[in-house]
Motif scaffolding. Structure first.
Motif, PDB file in Angstrom:
ATOM      1  N   PHE A   1       0.693   2.433  -7.371  1.00 40.67           N
ATOM      2  CA  PHE A   1      -0.174   3.610  -7.247  1.00 40.67           C
ATOM      3  C   PHE A   1      -1.624   3.251  -6.938  1.00 40.67           C
ATOM      4  N   VAL A   2      -2.085   2.052  -7.274  1.00 44.21           N
ATOM      5  CA  VAL A   2      -3.472   1.676  -6.974  1.00 44.21           C
ATOM      6  C   VAL A   2      -3.778   1.777  -5.477  1.00 44.21           C
ATOM      7  N   PRO A   3      -2.948   1.216  -4.577  1.00 43.92           N
ATOM      8  CA  PRO A   3      -3.254   1.359  -3.145  1.00 43.92           C
ATOM      9  C   PRO A   3      -3.202   2.799  -2.651  1.00 43.92           C
TER      10      PRO A   3
ATOM     11  N   TRP B   1       1.955 -12.202 -10.784  1.00 39.27           N
ATOM     12  CA  TRP B   1       2.342 -12.890  -9.552  1.00 39.27           C
ATOM     13  C   TRP B   1       2.811 -11.829  -8.565  1.00 39.27           C
ATOM     14  N   VAL B   2       2.242 -11.833  -7.375  1.00 39.34           N
ATOM     15  CA  VAL B   2       2.581 -10.832  -6.357  1.00 39.34           C
ATOM     16  C   VAL B   2       3.165 -11.542  -5.141  1.00 39.34           C
ATOM     17  N   ILE B   3       4.318 -11.094  -4.733  1.00 33.75           N
ATOM     18  CA  ILE B   3       5.063 -11.691  -3.623  1.00 33.75           C
ATOM     19  C   ILE B   3       5.061 -10.710  -2.452  1.00 33.75           C
ATOM     20  N   PRO B   4       4.974 -11.207  -1.223  1.00 37.12           N
ATOM     21  CA  PRO B   4       5.020 -10.278  -0.081  1.00 37.12           C
ATOM     22  C   PRO B   4       6.321  -9.478  -0.064  1.00 37.12           C
TER      23      PRO B   4
ATOM     24  N   LEU C   1       5.995  -9.241  -8.942  1.00 41.64           N
ATOM     25  CA  LEU C   1       5.855  -7.961  -8.267  1.00 41.64           C
ATOM     26  C   LEU C   1       5.827  -8.144  -6.754  1.00 41.64           C
ATOM     27  N   PHE C   2       6.182  -7.089  -6.045  1.00 44.81           N
ATOM     28  CA  PHE C   2       6.259  -7.142  -4.595  1.00 44.81           C
ATOM     29  C   PHE C   2       5.312  -6.098  -4.006  1.00 44.81           C
ATOM     30  N   SER C   3       4.380  -6.559  -3.168  1.00 41.18           N
ATOM     31  CA  SER C   3       3.451  -5.614  -2.547  1.00 41.18           C
ATOM     32  C   SER C   3       2.741  -6.273  -1.375  1.00 41.18           C
ATOM     33  N   ASN C   4       2.513  -5.473  -0.347  1.00 43.50           N
ATOM     34  CA  ASN C   4       1.701  -5.910   0.790  1.00 43.50           C
ATOM     35  C   ASN C   4       0.321  -5.264   0.801  1.00 43.50           C
TER      36      ASN C   4
END
Length: 496
Positions: A195-197, A215-218, A300-303
């Protein structure tokens, strides 16, 4: 819509079954029992609609971090998912369609909240109490309430004194217009990075209060095109191949949690590279770099999360919050951060299984007392002292990697075998023995000692440090272990 309680008590088609919860777990269990020939199945759902977390979580950007071809029932493939990682609306629509296709809406009693249940040894059945004062009876009880159904608010002094709008992400207040507002986001978990983006472009100022960076993964997402939809629908095996590919990646990565540390190092490198590419400022990058092994907390997964944090109207605050004042959070450095809205992205009470239901087994033993040192169960499904009770998505069946729907299918098949055994011995009840359950959990905890989950605090662990949520292996290993119910693991006792 509330249905009149139907009488239950067993039929010629087998034992009577009450399922608690109409999410993926409850729907999956009911379908498997129906497919096994058991018709006396009733689902009790406290809400007015099915869907579980996909009904409740309506925050902007809510989506699944497992590819949709894998995050679906194997027997109900969907060739026209809008995206590889579909949003909550598409997932809720899918689950609704599956339930309707299997004729389950007539089996669901909406608006019925279970408050407790007690096992009657004389009758060999469960007495289930609901908030409306009704008592229902069933031979078999299947709690399928999930691990992420109860939002957790932080224990911060003054949390009730804030004069602006405040809400948890799981109870998003859509009538609160964030446009031009000063907003505080407390927490940086799976919901917050979605929700932040979404809210960053419309707010005046966004302060993200980060206790520990994730940890954020593409996210290798894509919109499925109409051509791909046609291929998935018309070319035999293509959708199964897409599912198999993502399943295989999940199995490969899960091996890095215990067996092959080199895999974890590879995933760490991917995450570090993702951070370097998306955050140029070395100071911000340092703030966003975790100091614990990957996998210890939920990856987590996010671009778009990192890019949102680099925008001029966003600040990442790492000083601990000491209290909430009427104007906003106060941090340990004494600074008050004035805001108009506080959004708590602080997750769920994942270790409090089946709470607040009061479950009594044989000899009026309370399940809460049995689990005083942390929840445990044989394959996450059965507990000694609680006959004819079979959980879906119970203790130690959550995944660090992979699709929980795959685990749910394994559990549903195992439960169907248990109900079949009961049907073959009418008038008896089935209870897992102490020995097999204890041996299973002793071996499980030894294996969990070797995982990264021991090296930081997370919702996977109780206050005592016991890991009660996660399965320390591949979904294949769990499927293999639960493929066949072993009658010798259970005691079959005549009622009365």
């Amino acid at each position: 819509m509330t249905h009149t309680p139907r009488p239950v008590g067993g039929t010629r088609s087998g034992p009577s079954v009450l399922v608690i919860g109409a999410g993926f777990g409850g729907i999956g269990a009911a379908i498997e029992l129906r497919r096994g020939g058991f018709r006396d199945v009733t689902i009790l759902e406290r809400a007015t609609d099915l869907g579980g977390v996909w009904r409740e979580n309506t925050y902007p950007g809510a989506a699944c971090d497992v590819p949709s071809p894998l995050y679906s029932y194997s027997y109900e493939p969907k060739p026209d998912w809008p995206q590889r990682y579909s949003g909550r609306a598409a997932i809720h629509e899918y689950l609704t369609g599956v339930a309707r296709g299997h004729g389950l809406f007539d089996a669901i009693e909406f608006g019925v909240e279970v408050t407790g249940a007690a096992f009657d040894e004389h009758g060999g059945r469960w007495q289930v109490r609901t908030a409306d004062g009704t008592t229902r009876f069933a031979d078999v009880l299947i709690p399928a309430v999930g691990q992420l159904s109860r939002p957790a608010l932080p224990t911060i002094a003054g949390i009730d004194t804030f004069t602006g709008h405040a809400f948890h992400s799981a109870h998003w207040e859509h009538d609160v217009d964030l446009t031009g507002k000063r907003v505080a986001c407390i927490g940086t978990g799976a919901s917050a990075i979605q929700f932040v983006p979404e809210i960053q472009p419309v707010v005046d100022r966004l302060t993200v209060f980060q206790r520990t960076p994730p940890w954020v993964i593409p996210k290798f997402d894509t919109d499925y095109s109409p051509v791909q939809h046609r291929i998935f629908a018309r070319v035999p095996g293509m959708l199964s191949l897409e599912r198999l590919g993502w399943w295989s990646i999940g199995e490969f990565v899960s091996l890095g949690l215990v067996e092959f540390p080199a895999i974890a190092r590879l995933v760490t490198w991917i995450a570090e590279r993702h951070l370097r590419k998306q955050v140029e400022d070395p100071r911000l990058r340092a703030v966003l770099t975790p100091d614990y092994p990957i996998g210890c907390k939920r990856a987590l997964f996010s671009n778009d999360y990192y890019p949102a944090l680099t925008r001029p109207n966003v600040r990442v605050e790492t000083a601990a919050i000491t209290e909430i004042t009427p104007d906003g959070p106060r941090t340990a450095d004494g600074v008050v951060h004035p805001v108009d809205v506080i959004i708590y992205g602080t997750g769920f009470k994942g270790t409090e299984f089946l709470w607040p239901m009061r479950i009594l087994g044989r000899n009026e033993r309370q399940l809460a007392d049995t689990w005083a040192d942390g929840a445990h169960a044989h394959y996450g499904i059965t507990v000694p002292g609680f006959p004819n009770l079979f959980m879906v998505y119970g203790p130690n069946t959550n995944l660090g990697v992979g699709s929980i729907v795959y685990m749910i299918e394994s559990q549903a098949r195992y439960i169907r075998q248990a109900v079949r055994l009961l049907a073959e011995h009418p008038g008896s009840y089935l209870e897992v023995r102490d020995g097999p359950e204890r041996e299973f959990n002793t071996a499980l905890q030894k294996r969990l000692d070797r995982t990264p989950w021991n090296f930081c605090g997370s919702w996977y662990r109780t206050a005592s440090g016991r890991i009660t949520n996660n399965w320390p292996g591949t979904v294949t290993s769990y499927r293999r272990r639960t493929r066949r119910l072993k009658p010798d693991d259970f005691a079959l006792t005549p009622a009365g």
